[in-house]
Write a protein that holds these residues in place. Sequence first.
Motif, PDB file in Angstrom:
ATOM      1  N   HIS A 218       2.058   3.971  10.563  1.00 55.02           N
ATOM      2  CA  HIS A 218       2.204   3.436   9.210  1.00 55.02           C
ATOM      3  C   HIS A 218       1.058   3.908   8.320  1.00 55.02           C
ATOM      4  O   HIS A 218       0.126   4.570   8.787  1.00 55.02           O
ATOM      5  CB  HIS A 218       2.240   1.899   9.249  1.00 55.02           C
ATOM      6  N   ILE A 219       1.155   3.557   7.058  1.00 64.29           N
ATOM      7  CA  ILE A 219       0.058   3.833   6.130  1.00 64.29           C
ATOM      8  C   ILE A 219      -0.255   2.578   5.317  1.00 64.29           C
ATOM      9  O   ILE A 219       0.594   1.699   5.147  1.00 64.29           O
ATOM     10  CB  ILE A 219       0.361   5.004   5.167  1.00 64.29           C
ATOM     11  N   ARG A 220      -1.485   2.527   4.828  1.00 62.11           N
ATOM     12  CA  ARG A 220      -1.933   1.402   4.008  1.00 62.11           C
ATOM     13  C   ARG A 220      -2.536   1.996   2.732  1.00 62.11           C
ATOM     14  O   ARG A 220      -3.738   2.262   2.680  1.00 62.11           O
ATOM     15  CB  ARG A 220      -2.968   0.587   4.781  1.00 62.11           C
ATOM     16  N   PRO A 221      -1.742   2.228   1.700  1.00 61.38           N
ATOM     17  CA  PRO A 221      -2.286   2.823   0.472  1.00 61.38           C
ATOM     18  C   PRO A 221      -3.346   1.921  -0.159  1.00 61.38           C
ATOM     19  O   PRO A 221      -3.164   0.717  -0.262  1.00 61.38           O
ATOM     20  CB  PRO A 221      -1.058   2.930  -0.447  1.00 61.38           C
ATOM     21  N   HIS A 248       6.421   3.002  -6.487  1.00 60.07           N
ATOM     22  CA  HIS A 248       6.468   4.211  -5.656  1.00 60.07           C
ATOM     23  C   HIS A 248       6.318   3.872  -4.181  1.00 60.07           C
ATOM     24  O   HIS A 248       7.081   4.379  -3.342  1.00 60.07           O
ATOM     25  CB  HIS A 248       5.361   5.176  -6.085  1.00 60.07           C
ATOM     26  N   PHE A 249       5.366   3.009  -3.848  1.00 61.67           N
ATOM     27  CA  PHE A 249       5.054   2.781  -2.433  1.00 61.67           C
ATOM     28  C   PHE A 249       5.916   1.719  -1.761  1.00 61.67           C
ATOM     29  O   PHE A 249       6.098   1.762  -0.543  1.00 61.67           O
ATOM     30  CB  PHE A 249       3.569   2.422  -2.281  1.00 61.67           C
ATOM     31  N   VAL A 250       6.429   0.745  -2.508  1.00 64.05           N
ATOM     32  CA  VAL A 250       7.183  -0.329  -1.852  1.00 64.05           C
ATOM     33  C   VAL A 250       8.480   0.163  -1.219  1.00 64.05           C
ATOM     34  O   VAL A 250       9.008  -0.466  -0.310  1.00 64.05           O
ATOM     35  CB  VAL A 250       7.501  -1.496  -2.826  1.00 64.05           C
ATOM     36  N   VAL A 256       2.554  -0.568   5.052  1.00 63.92           N
ATOM     37  CA  VAL A 256       2.332  -1.938   5.518  1.00 63.92           C
ATOM     38  C   VAL A 256       2.086  -2.849   4.322  1.00 63.92           C
ATOM     39  O   VAL A 256       2.764  -3.851   4.122  1.00 63.92           O
ATOM     40  CB  VAL A 256       1.119  -1.997   6.482  1.00 63.92           C
ATOM     41  N   ASP A 257       1.056  -2.512   3.542  1.00 61.88           N
ATOM     42  CA  ASP A 257       0.765  -3.242   2.311  1.00 61.88           C
ATOM     43  C   ASP A 257      -0.126  -2.357   1.442  1.00 61.88           C
ATOM     44  O   ASP A 257      -0.576  -1.290   1.862  1.00 61.88           O
ATOM     45  CB  ASP A 257       0.128  -4.612   2.581  1.00 61.88           C
ATOM     46  N   ILE A 258      -0.366  -2.806   0.206  1.00 62.01           N
ATOM     47  CA  ILE A 258      -1.161  -2.033  -0.743  1.00 62.01           C
ATOM     48  C   ILE A 258      -2.434  -2.820  -1.044  1.00 62.01           C
ATOM     49  O   ILE A 258      -2.377  -4.008  -1.383  1.00 62.01           O
ATOM     50  CB  ILE A 258      -0.374  -1.778  -2.049  1.00 62.01           C
ATOM     51  N   THR A 259      -3.568  -2.162  -0.929  1.00 62.36           N
ATOM     52  CA  THR A 259      -4.837  -2.824  -1.189  1.00 62.36           C
ATOM     53  C   THR A 259      -5.549  -2.143  -2.364  1.00 62.36           C
ATOM     54  O   THR A 259      -5.104  -1.104  -2.853  1.00 62.36           O
ATOM     55  CB  THR A 259      -5.747  -2.791   0.055  1.00 62.36           C
ATOM     56  N   CYS A 303       4.829  -9.679   0.716  1.00 60.85           N
ATOM     57  CA  CYS A 303       4.578  -8.429   1.432  1.00 60.85           C
ATOM     58  C   CYS A 303       5.858  -7.609   1.574  1.00 60.85           C
ATOM     59  O   CYS A 303       5.870  -6.402   1.362  1.00 60.85           O
ATOM     60  CB  CYS A 303       3.985  -8.717   2.802  1.00 60.85           C
ATOM     61  N   SER A 304       6.958  -8.289   1.908  1.00 62.07           N
ATOM     62  CA  SER A 304       8.233  -7.605   2.104  1.00 62.07           C
ATOM     63  C   SER A 304       8.756  -6.972   0.813  1.00 62.07           C
ATOM     64  O   SER A 304       9.212  -5.837   0.809  1.00 62.07           O
ATOM     65  CB  SER A 304       9.260  -8.595   2.654  1.00 62.07           C
TER      66      SER A 304
END
Length: 406
Positions: A218-221, A248-250, A256-259, A303-304
């Motif tokens: 996974h990635i966590r932008p 773009h990321f969702v 996983v989530d955006i921080t 989150c979803s």
Amino acid sequence: MTDALCHLVVDGNEVMEIKLVRSAEDIEKDDCSFAPEMCHQVFGENENIFGYSDLQIRLYYSAGSLQTYLGIEYTDKIEPSKSEGLKADDVEGALKKVLAPGYTTNLDQFVSLLKKDESFTPYGRLLYAFTVTPRDGEDKRTFEVYYTETSTSNFLSFHQRLQTFLLWYVDAASFIDVDDDQWTFFTVYEKYQSEEGGWRYATAGYATVYRYYAYPHHIRPRVSQVLVLPPFRKMGVCAHLLQTIYSHFVTLPEVVDITVEDPSEDFQRIRDYVDAKNCQSLPAFQPAKIFQGFSTEMANQACSKYKINKKQTRRVYEILRLKNTNTSDKTAYLSYRLDVKNRLNAPFQKKKLEMKKLQKVLKPEEYAATLTATGVGETQNRLASHYQTLEHEYRRVIHRMEMDFD
């Protein structure tokens, strides 16, 4: 330094003029100018420049492609031979270290470079377009947000010019390592019509996002740098830019989530606004559930649907609960304040437990010194102050939501 030389010390912020130039006529217009908010990252911690009389620094960019002009003017410069060896600061040398290669010091050449903007088009892929109506009653303005990566053709040379703005507006800014292909870029441009009737673009701001790896695949932008240039502020551009990043990321299943990396107060407020506005329509954030307290259901839905992490979701819950709380109802308002303060107090409670353990093994004087050093005794005052600051920030977000100014 003697009093006789004090007139040769100037504040770098006051002698620098920055412009985004759309046409040659803009060079003479004062209303196109804006000043830096800081310059310590270029001219040193005290932000002073020494050695010149009537110093003026002009940093002009063509509005679209950001072709750069540097002009340095002064009426007199200190000479070491006449001032016991004192030298004037090397202004161009300091700027040369941070400006992208290829800038010009010839104003006529800069004017000729403006022609490049007639055919300039944004780099990358168009993600989103929006219009805003400025508060001063001007006509609607149109903006577009484009997505690029380090591999996007010719983008990195443009980015080299764009990132120089960070030094004047973002404290502790640093240029990113563009050799790392995990960086992504979201650039916003204003789309406007030229006097000849064709479409032109002016660079308005940008954001960088790093795609961190998250186990197993996974990635966590992480949103790293966000900057809206001064002429485009107070129009909601940053909120639209952040929403574009989310959109773009969702949709990517590997996210996983955006921080957000170390957000400033201003950016955190915009983030809170966007997140709260998004989440207020979710079932878990409806009044019937929000007054029952923060829940796993809220964290899961946020989150979803929007890839919001749990810590930020808790802030969203607190904002929306305050928005729905009748603060004239003493019982309801007290319940809200206690709920937030319990969260704020959790780290201090943990520290208190740790101190109790230490009390058993330390001598009384050692324990007293440790108590003073850790500030445990000041917990209540700090908690009250922290809460007041937080509620003030939340109310600003709620006010914007109620105004619904995008």
